[in-house]
Write an enzyme that holds these catalytic residues in place. Structure first.
Site, PDB file in Angstrom:
ATOM      1  N   ASN A  12      -4.125  52.563  74.651  1.00  0.00           N
ATOM      2  CA  ASN A  12      -2.851  52.015  74.193  1.00  0.00           C
ATOM      3  C   ASN A  12      -1.928  53.201  73.941  1.00  0.00           C
ATOM      4  O   ASN A  12      -2.045  53.872  72.925  1.00  0.00           O
ATOM      5  CB  ASN A  12      -3.104  51.201  72.911  1.00  0.00           C
ATOM      6  CG  ASN A  12      -1.825  50.693  72.282  1.00  0.00           C
ATOM      7  OD1 ASN A  12      -0.754  50.789  72.872  1.00  0.00           O
ATOM      8  ND2 ASN A  12      -1.934  50.135  71.077  1.00  0.00           N
ATOM      9  N   TRP A  13      -1.033  53.436  74.878  1.00  0.00           N
ATOM     10  CA  TRP A  13      -0.182  54.624  74.779  1.00  0.00           C
ATOM     11  C   TRP A  13       0.949  54.449  73.763  1.00  0.00           C
ATOM     12  O   TRP A  13       1.663  55.382  73.460  1.00  0.00           O
ATOM     13  CB  TRP A  13       0.403  54.989  76.164  1.00  0.00           C
ATOM     14  CG  TRP A  13      -0.624  55.392  77.179  1.00  0.00           C
ATOM     15  CD1 TRP A  13      -1.991  55.426  76.998  1.00  0.00           C
ATOM     16  CD2 TRP A  13      -0.391  55.833  78.520  1.00  0.00           C
ATOM     17  NE1 TRP A  13      -2.607  55.857  78.148  1.00  0.00           N
ATOM     18  CE2 TRP A  13      -1.651  56.114  79.103  1.00  0.00           C
ATOM     19  CE3 TRP A  13       0.753  56.005  79.297  1.00  0.00           C
ATOM     20  CZ2 TRP A  13      -1.796  56.558  80.416  1.00  0.00           C
ATOM     21  CZ3 TRP A  13       0.625  56.453  80.613  1.00  0.00           C
ATOM     22  CH2 TRP A  13      -0.638  56.731  81.160  1.00  0.00           C
ATOM     23  N   LYS A  14       1.133  53.230  73.294  1.00  0.00           N
ATOM     24  CA  LYS A  14       2.197  52.911  72.326  1.00  0.00           C
ATOM     25  C   LYS A  14       3.552  53.428  72.840  1.00  0.00           C
ATOM     26  O   LYS A  14       3.775  53.448  74.049  1.00  0.00           O
ATOM     27  CB  LYS A  14       1.838  53.464  70.940  1.00  0.00           C
ATOM     28  CG  LYS A  14       0.436  52.995  70.494  1.00  0.00           C
ATOM     29  CD  LYS A  14       0.121  53.248  69.056  1.00  0.00           C
ATOM     30  CE  LYS A  14      -1.289  52.740  68.767  1.00  0.00           C
ATOM     31  NZ  LYS A  14      -1.647  52.843  67.353  1.00  0.00           N
ATOM     32  N   HIS A  98      -1.113  43.123  68.269  1.00  0.00           N
ATOM     33  CA  HIS A  98      -1.430  44.426  67.670  1.00  0.00           C
ATOM     34  C   HIS A  98      -0.878  44.472  66.242  1.00  0.00           C
ATOM     35  O   HIS A  98       0.195  43.930  65.975  1.00  0.00           O
ATOM     36  CB  HIS A  98      -0.828  45.554  68.523  1.00  0.00           C
ATOM     37  CG  HIS A  98      -1.346  46.892  68.107  1.00  0.00           C
ATOM     38  ND1 HIS A  98      -0.849  47.569  67.035  1.00  0.00           N
ATOM     39  CD2 HIS A  98      -2.361  47.649  68.598  1.00  0.00           C
ATOM     40  CE1 HIS A  98      -1.521  48.703  66.889  1.00  0.00           C
ATOM     41  NE2 HIS A  98      -2.456  48.772  67.828  1.00  0.00           N
ATOM     42  N   GLU A 100       0.628  46.699  64.686  1.00  0.00           N
ATOM     43  CA  GLU A 100       1.985  47.253  64.567  1.00  0.00           C
ATOM     44  C   GLU A 100       3.025  46.187  64.888  1.00  0.00           C
ATOM     45  O   GLU A 100       4.112  46.160  64.304  1.00  0.00           O
ATOM     46  CB  GLU A 100       2.126  48.484  65.489  1.00  0.00           C
ATOM     47  CG  GLU A 100       1.375  49.680  64.903  1.00  0.00           C
ATOM     48  CD  GLU A 100       0.809  50.649  65.915  1.00  0.00           C
ATOM     49  OE1 GLU A 100       1.234  50.647  67.070  1.00  0.00           O
ATOM     50  OE2 GLU A 100      -0.098  51.420  65.521  1.00  0.00           O
ATOM     51  N   GLU A 170      -9.532  45.751  65.084  1.00  0.00           N
ATOM     52  CA  GLU A 170      -8.873  46.993  64.685  1.00  0.00           C
ATOM     53  C   GLU A 170      -8.533  46.947  63.199  1.00  0.00           C
ATOM     54  O   GLU A 170      -7.490  46.391  62.814  1.00  0.00           O
ATOM     55  CB  GLU A 170      -7.576  47.178  65.484  1.00  0.00           C
ATOM     56  CG  GLU A 170      -7.780  47.250  66.976  1.00  0.00           C
ATOM     57  CD  GLU A 170      -6.646  48.028  67.652  1.00  0.00           C
ATOM     58  OE1 GLU A 170      -6.938  48.999  68.347  1.00  0.00           O
ATOM     59  OE2 GLU A 170      -5.473  47.680  67.450  1.00  0.00           O
ATOM     60  N   GLY A 176      -4.646  55.158  63.652  1.00  0.00           N
ATOM     61  CA  GLY A 176      -3.789  56.342  63.587  1.00  0.00           C
ATOM     62  C   GLY A 176      -3.959  57.161  62.322  1.00  0.00           C
ATOM     63  O   GLY A 176      -3.152  58.031  62.025  1.00  0.00           O
ATOM     64  N   SER A 216      -8.807  55.025  65.446  1.00  0.00           N
ATOM     65  CA  SER A 216      -9.249  56.429  65.437  1.00  0.00           C
ATOM     66  C   SER A 216     -10.556  56.657  66.201  1.00  0.00           C
ATOM     67  O   SER A 216     -11.363  57.500  65.821  1.00  0.00           O
ATOM     68  CB  SER A 216      -9.356  56.952  64.004  1.00  0.00           C
ATOM     69  OG  SER A 216      -8.096  56.870  63.355  1.00  0.00           O
ATOM     70  N   GLY A 237      -5.848  54.556  70.789  1.00  0.00           N
ATOM     71  CA  GLY A 237      -4.462  54.978  70.690  1.00  0.00           C
ATOM     72  C   GLY A 237      -4.352  56.480  70.928  1.00  0.00           C
ATOM     73  O   GLY A 237      -4.312  56.946  72.064  1.00  0.00           O
ATOM     74  N   GLY A 238      -4.354  57.237  69.849  1.00  0.00           N
ATOM     75  CA  GLY A 238      -4.143  58.689  69.908  1.00  0.00           C
ATOM     76  C   GLY A 238      -4.963  59.396  70.980  1.00  0.00           C
ATOM     77  O   GLY A 238      -4.418  60.194  71.763  1.00  0.00           O
TER      78      GLY A 238
HETATM   79  P1  PGA Z   1      -5.649  54.919  67.232  1.00  0.00           P
HETATM   80  O1  PGA Z   1      -4.911  53.547  67.644  1.00  0.00           O
HETATM   81  O2  PGA Z   1      -6.780  55.124  68.188  1.00  0.00           O
HETATM   82  O3  PGA Z   1      -4.580  55.965  67.334  1.00  0.00           O
HETATM   83  O4  PGA Z   1      -6.126  54.739  65.827  1.00  0.00           O
HETATM   84  C1  PGA Z   1      -5.641  52.412  68.069  1.00  0.00           C
HETATM   85  C2  PGA Z   1      -4.689  51.252  68.295  1.00  0.00           C
HETATM   86  O5  PGA Z   1      -3.744  51.107  67.533  1.00  0.00           O
HETATM   87  O6  PGA Z   1      -4.848  50.462  69.252  1.00  0.00           O
END
Ligand code: PGA
Length: 256
Positions: A12-14, A98, A100, A170, A176, A216, A237-238
């Site tokens: 997930n590149w956001k 998600h 967010e 999640e 994050g 994470s 994500g990251g």
């Molecule tokens: P993260 O994000 O790996 O940076 O914690 C995961 C996500 O939000 O899908």
């Protein structure tokens, strides 16, 4: 993880990477993990990069996903993108619900449910995200919150369509933050989700649905998470923003 389920690793590149940066990362991944048949590897760039990325990965085993979608096919929804538009870009997956989007954009389970059904109607594969906040976990409400999200988001989804669905557990407090759920905490939640799916559909269906972990996840902690029986992959994500670490995660899943 059991033999009926193939590992699923999605990036997930956001809101990161312009089109040129996205193409460069996709090209690197095609070189390193572009012929990986043992794992479903998916990358989810921003909308603005989807078309260019889809072209780069077209002859590889990597698939493209979007990070969001509107439930309607077209209409007066300024700034939104429809399932039909995504299909035309050769997008296979779409991240829905998600945390967010729930937190910053006020998305409710009912709205997410409309998107899940629209995705299915368009043969797009939803990656449905659920998970509790720290406050909810500390208040002993994890299962209650996850159950409510599942119930709302999967309302009236037919058993026959569940082969399209991937669930991402999640925990919001792990996204994050560098704080990963312990493999035991994650496994406990995943087992809960699978039991719920067995009750909502049936045991055989629940056994087939992939439940992936997000929060994470990185190459250094992936092994112990993926070793758990109900953890079928990750939503990253990251660690998906760097070619090497995403490739290492896909390889970690492939070697299990
Ligand atoms: P993260 O994000 O790996 O940076 O914690 C995961 C996500 O939000 O899908």
């Amino acid at each position: 993880m059991t033999a009926v389920r193939k590992y699923f690793i999605a990036g997930n590149w956001k809101m990161n990477k312009n089109a040129a940066e996205s193409v460069a990362l996709a090209e690197e991944l095609v070189r390193t993990i572009g012929q990986q048949y043992d794992v479903d590897a998916v990358i989810c760039p921003p909308f603005t990069s989807l078309q260019a990325v889809a072209r780069v990965i077209e002859d590889s085993t990597i698939k493209a996903g979007a990070q969001n979608m509107h439930p309607e096919q077209h209409g007066a929804y300024t700034g939104e993108v429809s399932p039909e538009m995504l299909r035309h870009l050769y997008v296979n997956y779409v991240i829905l619900g998600h945390s967010e989007r729930r937190t910053y954009f006020g998305e409710t389970d009912a709205f997410i449910n409309a998107k899940v059904k629209a995705a299915i109607n368009n043969r797009l594969r939803p990656i449905l995200c659920v998970g509790e906040t720290l406050e909810e976990r500390e208040g002993g409400r994890t299962f209650e919150v996850v159950e409510e999200q599942l119930k709302g988001s999967l309302d009236s989804v037919k058993k026959a369509d569940t082969d399209l669905v991937v669930i991402a557990y999640e925990p919001v407090w792990a996204i994050g933050t560098g704080k990963t759920a312990t493999p035991e905490q994650a496994e406990e939640a995943h087992a809960f989700v699978r039991d719920w799916l067995a009750k909502r559909f049936d045991a055989a269906t629940a056994e087939r649905i992939r439940i992936v972990y997000g929060g994470s996840m990185k190459p250094s902690n992936a092994g112990e998470l993926l070793a758990k029986p109900n953890i079928d992959g990750g939503l990253i994500g990251g660690a998906s923003l760097e070619g090497r670490s995403f490739a290492d995660l896909v390889k970690a899943a492939a070697s299990r």
